[in-house]
Design a protein around this motif. Structure first.
Motif, mmCIF file in Angstrom:
data_model
loop_
_atom_site.group_PDB
_atom_site.id
_atom_site.type_symbol
_atom_site.label_atom_id
_atom_site.label_comp_id
_atom_site.label_asym_id
_atom_site.label_seq_id
_atom_site.Cartn_x
_atom_site.Cartn_y
_atom_site.Cartn_z
ATOM 1 N N ASN A 123 -0.275 -3.120 -4.639
ATOM 2 C CA ASN A 123 0.814 -3.098 -3.481
ATOM 3 C C ASN A 123 2.370 -3.356 -4.127
ATOM 4 O OD1 ASN A 123 0.936 -2.183 -1.051
ATOM 5 N ND2 ASN A 123 0.898 -4.366 -0.201
ATOM 6 N N ARG A 126 3.257 -0.062 -6.017
ATOM 7 C CA ARG A 126 3.761 0.938 -4.888
ATOM 8 C C ARG A 126 4.761 0.752 -4.081
ATOM 9 N NH1 ARG A 126 -2.437 2.071 -2.672
ATOM 10 N NH2 ARG A 126 -3.198 3.193 -4.417
ATOM 11 N N GLY A 127 5.020 -0.401 -4.002
ATOM 12 C CA GLY A 127 6.297 -0.862 -3.080
ATOM 13 C C GLY A 127 7.707 -0.321 -3.841
ATOM 14 N N SER A 130 9.159 2.651 -1.781
ATOM 15 C CA SER A 130 9.844 2.403 -0.274
ATOM 16 C C SER A 130 11.172 1.373 -0.314
ATOM 17 C CB SER A 130 8.720 1.764 0.480
ATOM 18 O OG SER A 130 7.549 2.511 0.620
ATOM 19 N N ILE A 139 10.853 -2.422 -1.538
ATOM 20 C CA ILE A 139 10.359 -3.395 -0.676
ATOM 21 C C ILE A 139 9.210 -4.136 -1.919
ATOM 22 C CG2 ILE A 139 8.196 -1.769 -0.247
ATOM 23 C CD1 ILE A 139 8.954 -3.035 2.856
ATOM 24 N N ALA A 140 8.993 -3.788 -2.880
ATOM 25 C CA ALA A 140 8.194 -4.421 -4.076
ATOM 26 C C ALA A 140 8.749 -5.919 -3.962
ATOM 27 C CB ALA A 140 8.317 -3.702 -5.474
ATOM 28 N N TYR A 143 6.592 -7.701 -2.014
ATOM 29 C CA TYR A 143 5.213 -7.709 -2.202
ATOM 30 C C TYR A 143 4.944 -8.692 -3.635
ATOM 31 C CZ TYR A 143 4.828 -3.741 0.965
ATOM 32 O OH TYR A 143 4.584 -2.830 1.986
#
Length: 185
Positions: A123, A126-127, A130, A139-140, A143
């Motif tokens: 996650n 992938r962050g 975003s 946004i990582a 996370y």
């Protein structure tokens, strides 16, 4: 061994490695810091909105402190055996049945920690695609707390499992010092 003013509890000392006491103390300080910063940012957000000059970025700050506080707190609560356990079940048993239930509980918690680590890392990666508004921070950044928390939970549950097998899970606990009542003569 921790002194009386230490953040590290003497409770269940037989399940802890002294080498990780510094990490527990650091995590406890981190919990306190995130709580203070979270509370302060909420107050500032309310005040700035009420005076008609809102700081929109404060919502990002508030959510960051909230998320990190939760995940740091989950990790330290695992070390202190205050979270994620069915302590009442284990405490009511003795001998082999206690060994079996305490082992099973910690194996499950290790599994949860490893899942948090792996899927939290996925996650996190992938962050980076975003972004948070209005700062455009990936946004990582939020996370990142998940795999760190998972690794710490797995480490602390493993620590308790190894020490429980070695020293027994049954308490060799020293009683906590009595609380001092404010206002008593």
């Amino acid at each position: 061994m921790a002194d009386d003013r230490s953040l590290v509890l003497k409770r269940q000392r037989h399940l802890k490695w002294p080498a990780l006491d510094w990490l527990e103390a650091l995590l406890m300080l981190g919990c306190g810091a995130t709580l203070i910063c979270f509370s302060t940012s909420v107050v500032c957000d309310i005040v700035t909105r009420e005076i008609g000059r809102p700081w929109l970025w404060l919502q990002e700050v508030t959510s960051t402190f909230f998320i990190y506080g939760i995940f740091i707190g989950a990790a330290v609560a695992t070390r202190r055996n205050d979270h994620l356990y069915l302590a009442a079940v284990g405490d009511s048993l003795h001998g082999r049945s206690r060994l079996a239930i305490e082992t099973a509980i910690r194996v499950v918690v290790i599994g949860v920690g490893l899942f948090l680590t792996y899927f939290g890392y996925v996650n996190f990666i992938r962050g980076f695609s975003s972004f948070r508004m209005p700062s455009m921070t990936p946004i990582a950044s939020l996370y990142a707390a998940i795999p760190i928390c998972g690794a710490l939970i797995a480490l602390f549950a493993f620590e308790q499992l190894v020490n429980g097998w070695k020293n027994g899970f049954e308490g060799h606990d020293e009683p906590e010092p009595p609380s001092i009542e404010v206002g008593s003569p």
